[in-house]
Every structure is written in C-alpha cells, then in structure tokens.
Write a protein that holds these residues in place. Sequence first.
Motif, mmCIF file in Angstrom:
data_model
loop_
_atom_site.group_PDB
_atom_site.id
_atom_site.type_symbol
_atom_site.label_atom_id
_atom_site.label_comp_id
_atom_site.label_asym_id
_atom_site.label_seq_id
_atom_site.Cartn_x
_atom_site.Cartn_y
_atom_site.Cartn_z
ATOM 1 N N MET A 33 45.272 14.618 57.926
ATOM 2 C CA MET A 33 44.519 14.256 56.725
ATOM 3 C C MET A 33 43.406 15.280 56.522
ATOM 4 S SD MET A 33 43.296 10.470 55.991
ATOM 5 C CE MET A 33 44.998 10.059 56.331
ATOM 6 N N LEU A 78 40.325 12.539 49.960
ATOM 7 C CA LEU A 78 41.278 11.714 49.205
ATOM 8 C C LEU A 78 41.237 12.110 47.740
ATOM 9 C CD1 LEU A 78 40.474 8.275 50.843
ATOM 10 C CD2 LEU A 78 42.301 9.860 51.436
ATOM 11 N N GLN A 120 53.805 8.139 52.792
ATOM 12 C CA GLN A 120 53.060 9.084 51.967
ATOM 13 C C GLN A 120 52.784 8.439 50.615
ATOM 14 O OE1 GLN A 120 54.075 13.318 52.021
ATOM 15 N NE2 GLN A 120 54.643 13.018 49.886
ATOM 16 N N ARG A 132 46.775 7.232 44.635
ATOM 17 C CA ARG A 132 47.047 8.041 45.828
ATOM 18 C C ARG A 132 45.977 7.822 46.901
ATOM 19 N NH1 ARG A 132 50.729 12.373 45.685
ATOM 20 N NH2 ARG A 132 52.020 12.190 43.828
ATOM 21 N N THR A 171 46.723 6.091 50.496
ATOM 22 C CA THR A 171 46.493 6.676 51.813
ATOM 23 C C THR A 171 45.849 5.651 52.744
ATOM 24 O OG1 THR A 171 46.247 8.876 50.851
ATOM 25 C CG2 THR A 171 45.320 8.557 53.041
#
Length: 201
Positions: free
Chosen positions: A1, A57, A126, A135, A139
Amino acid sequence: MTGERLSPQPGSRAPAPGELALVQAFINSHYDLELHHGADLFATPESLGGWLARYGLETGGRLSSRDVARAVALREGMRALASANGSANGAAAPAADPAVLAGLDGASAGASLELRFAPDGRPRWQPAGRGALDRALGTVLAVTATAFADGTWARLKVCPGPHCGWAFYDHSRNGSGRWCSMDVCGGRVKARAHYRRRRGG
Ligand SMILES: [Zn+2]
C-alpha cells in the motif's frame, strides 16, 4: 500500500500489524494523537480528502458532504464492530447489532472488490468501485475482510474508557488486553473504583 504510515499509539503500544494498521488509523481518525488530538479528521470534504491522501488512498474526484457522511458511517460502524472484540475476551464474539450491520452495509455499497493475484501467487482483494470514495473505502474494506480471514481482526479492540474509544491492537500473548493504555484509561478507571471503595460507596 503506497503512502502507508504509522500513527503514534497511546502507552507506546505497537500499532496493528501490516495493512490492518490502516484500518486502525481509519477508525482512530477522530482520535488522532499526532495531528489535532480529539478533532474529527473527517469533519469536512477537504479534511477527509487530506487524510485519505496522507494514507495513499486515491479518491478519484472531489468529495462532497455526502461522502463525509458515508466515511463517518463506515468508521463508526467499524468502531462498533471492533468493540465486540474487547468484550469477547478470546471467546466467540457476540452477534453484532443489526443496526450497526445495516449501517456498515449502507456505507460499503458501491465499494466493490475484485480478486487479483499478487506476484507470490496469493489472491488478494483489489478495490474496483467507480465513485469518488469507492476505491478508498474499498481498500479499507479489503484489508478488513483479510483481517477477519487471518484472525487478526479479533485483536483490534476499542478502549471502553470514558471519553476514549481509541482502537488498539492487542499484542498480549493471551489476548486479554482491554484498555488503550493501562497508564491512561485503565489506570484512571481503577483509581476511581479504588476511591469509591474507600468512601464506602
Ligand atoms: Zn483509552
């Protein structure tokens, strides 16, 4: 990440291992020890966007006040879910509150996940959602699902101290940790109980 970074912990506790530290920081975004302590770092679309960028992120667009409400709903639902870990004390966690689960489902809707294979051959989730927040929240949800599967989620607990609510990772051997810090919350509650006993109350 990418961009993952570790937040300071009360009582010099070590943060949750690996990517679960991201989920821990997400839950603790109302109790950040490093930035404005006690302030809600998800208070506005700008501050939410800043927090997400700080943790690597992507949001893929401008955030709205609805996005803020959704992120806060997910955060508080996850705090409530992790609270059950503290009371379980090694035993099976009690069934979660249906209202909490409905709130989690509502906040998670749209944050879809796809299965992909890492270079070592292991499958991993994913995020694949299309909305500005999908998104980023995907995560957080993917890491949470993996933590449930590998058993580390059960050690992510929420301090029951008054005015606390800090999510901490219980690194103790027997998994009996209850307070964010014995010096801070555990010590305070014990001192109050001692005082009440001495007064005969
Ligand atoms: Zn505490």
